[in-house]
Structure formats: C-alpha cells, structure tokens
Design an enzyme around this catalytic site. Sequence first.
Site, short mmCIF file in Angstrom:
data_model
loop_
_atom_site.label_atom_id
_atom_site.label_comp_id
_atom_site.label_asym_id
_atom_site.label_seq_id
_atom_site.Cartn_x
_atom_site.Cartn_y
_atom_site.Cartn_z
CB SER A 30 2.97 9.89 2.98
OG SER A 30 1.88 9.04 2.66
CG HIS B 135 3.23 12.17 -0.69
ND1 HIS B 135 3.79 12.49 -1.92
CD2 HIS B 135 3.03 10.84 -0.72
CE1 HIS B 135 3.92 11.39 -2.64
NE2 HIS B 135 3.46 10.36 -1.94
CG ASP C 258 0.98 7.94 -0.83
OD1 ASP C 258 1.63 8.09 -1.88
OD2 ASP C 258 1.47 8.04 0.31
CG MET D 72 -2.38 3.42 -2.87
SD MET D 72 -1.70 2.36 -1.60
CE MET D 72 -0.29 3.35 -1.08
CG HIS E 181 2.42 8.84 -5.37
ND1 HIS E 181 3.17 8.06 -4.50
CD2 HIS E 181 2.54 8.24 -6.59
CE1 HIS E 181 3.70 7.04 -5.18
NE2 HIS E 181 3.32 7.12 -6.43
CG MET F 169 0.81 4.74 -6.41
SD MET F 169 1.21 4.39 -4.68
CE MET F 169 0.51 5.86 -3.92
CG MET G 121 7.80 4.81 -6.56
SD MET G 121 6.94 5.84 -5.37
CE MET G 121 6.67 4.70 -4.00
CG PHE H 257 1.42 -2.12 1.31
CD1 PHE H 257 0.15 -2.33 1.85
CD2 PHE H 257 1.77 -2.82 0.17
CE1 PHE H 257 -0.73 -3.23 1.28
CE2 PHE H 257 0.88 -3.73 -0.43
CZ PHE H 257 -0.37 -3.93 0.14
N GLY I 120 5.49 2.14 5.48
CA GLY I 120 6.23 1.39 6.49
C GLY I 120 7.20 0.35 5.95
CG ASP J 67 6.67 8.05 -1.85
OD1 ASP J 67 6.68 7.72 -0.67
OD2 ASP J 67 5.64 8.15 -2.54
N GLY J 68 9.44 6.57 0.12
CA GLY J 68 9.48 5.22 0.65
C GLY J 68 10.66 4.98 1.57
N GLY J 69 10.36 4.70 2.83
CA GLY J 69 11.41 4.33 3.77
C GLY J 69 12.34 5.46 4.17
N GLY K 263 6.11 8.98 5.55
CA GLY K 263 4.82 8.63 6.12
C GLY K 263 4.97 8.11 7.53
C1 DX5 Z 1 3.88 3.97 -0.97
C2 DX5 Z 1 3.56 5.44 -0.87
C3 DX5 Z 1 4.39 6.20 0.08
C4 DX5 Z 1 4.29 5.78 1.50
C5 DX5 Z 1 5.57 6.10 2.17
O1 DX5 Z 1 3.17 3.45 -2.04
O2 DX5 Z 1 3.72 6.05 -2.13
O3 DX5 Z 1 4.13 7.59 -0.02
O4 DX5 Z 1 3.26 6.39 2.20
O5 DX5 Z 1 5.49 5.61 3.47
P1 DX5 Z 1 6.76 5.42 4.39
O6 DX5 Z 1 7.39 6.76 4.56
O7 DX5 Z 1 6.19 4.84 5.61
O8 DX5 Z 1 7.69 4.47 3.64
ZN ZN Z 2 3.61 8.29 -2.32
#
Ligand code: DX5
Ligand code: ZN
Length: 228
Positions: free
Chosen positions: A9, A34, A36, A38, A73, A75, A144, A150, A152, A182-184, A204
């Site tokens: 990401s 990826h 993102d 927003m 993605h 959002m 998700m 966000f 991190g 996606d996420g963490g 990311g």
């Molecule tokens: C959050 C995003 C993710 C994000 C993941 O809203 O959709 O794609 O960048 O970031 P990490 O891998 O740092 O959790």
């Molecule tokens: Zn994403």
Amino acid sequence: MSPYVIAPSILSADFARLGEEVRQVVQAGADWIHFDVMDNHYVPNLTFGPMVCQALRPHAQRPDGSPVPIDVHLMVQPVDALASAFAQAGANLISFHPDASGHVHRSIQAIKSAGCQVGLVFNPAEPLDVLDWVVDDIDLILIMSVNPGFGGQSFIEGALRKIEAARKRIQASGKHIRLEVDGGIKTDNIRQVANAGADTFVAGSAIFGQPDYAAVIQAMRAALASQE
Ligand code: DX5
Ligand code: ZN
C-alpha cells in the site's frame, strides 16, 4: 505465478516521491500496487484521487513493459462517479465498501462495464451478508483487519474468523474470487492470515517503513512458503 499476491500500500510511501516509490517496490517484487483512496467523509482522512493514479500508471510496470495491476481501494462515499474516474485513470481492480454505495449491485456492474475487476470491502464490525446476493458478480473480497483510514494500525484478531467465513463462501460459490486482507499485515503474522484462507495481502507500513523493500517482501514470501 504464486497463488499468493503481495500488494504494497503506497499509503505508507513517501508522497513527495511517489513515482519512484512505485518503481522501487515493483522492482522489490510487488505483485500489485494497493492504492488507498480516502475522502475525509467515509473515513477521517484524505489521500489521493484519479489524477494521481493516472500519473502513477506508467511507473507501475515490469522491466518487460507489462503492467503491474493497480488495486484501488475506495474509501469514499458515494462510490460510482469516482469508481468510473479510476477506471479511466488506469486502475485494474476497484474495490468499494458496500455501506458507502446506495446501490451495491449497480456499483458492481458499473465497475465491470468500465473494464475493471471489482471487489467488495468489509470493515471489522460488518457482516458478510451482502455476499448472499452478489458473490457471483465479484472478483475479490477484501477483509479489513483494521478500521479504515490510517496505516500503521494493529491487526484485529477477530478478522481471522471473518477470513475463514469468507473462504467458505468462496468455496461454496465455486468461483475464482481472490480473498484479500488489509491492515496490520507483517512478516510475523502473514502465515497465520494465509492459514485462515487469505491469498492476497496488503502491507503498507511493514514494507515502506523499512529501508529494504525487497527484504521484507522476500521474508513475507518465505513465511508464506513455510509450513505452519
Ligand atoms: C487503511 C488502508 C490500508 C493501510 C494498511 O485504511 O486501507 O491499506 O494502508 O496499512 P498497514 O499495512 O500499515 O496496516
Ligand atoms: Zn487499503
């Protein structure tokens, strides 16, 4: 090609050097990029739009000139106009949150008719019920494992059960549908996420937070190749 897809990401990339960051992460072994999006409405943050996607499109290619898929993605709310703009801007896959669309089936059809693959995204507290009616129409399910908005954040363990449930639905459909998370996602939990049934991994901060992107991607692939 590996059954597993790693999709860095660029939310965690250096925004002042985005083209170079995309080239570097492709060279480091990224399968997809990826992207993102927003809107400071559906989620409390603001990133980039179709013009940035279009500007990055030529940077997302392999040395032989073949394109690296751009995995958008969304959002954003509403969905349809921006989805169509991203299709024009060179996106390959476009995923959206069903609760952000007034007419989920219509949004799916609009993305497909614009020539892109389409995915549905599920937030941590959202059920998969909408899949009862549209699973045959989609190419990807995105679970998700953080609340969107966000990079991190820490992986929410409850996502594992939802990944398992989504995998069962894919098997029951008999269709080839990717299951993305996606996420963490980090080197030390990617194997567990794959065990739950995921085949496509967004990362990311785990990748862009380290100086050597290739080392992280290789470590992720090694974890995926290892026995549980
Ligand atoms: C959050 C995003 C993710 C994000 C993941 O809203 O959709 O794609 O960048 O970031 P990490 O891998 O740092 O959790
Ligand atoms: Zn994403």
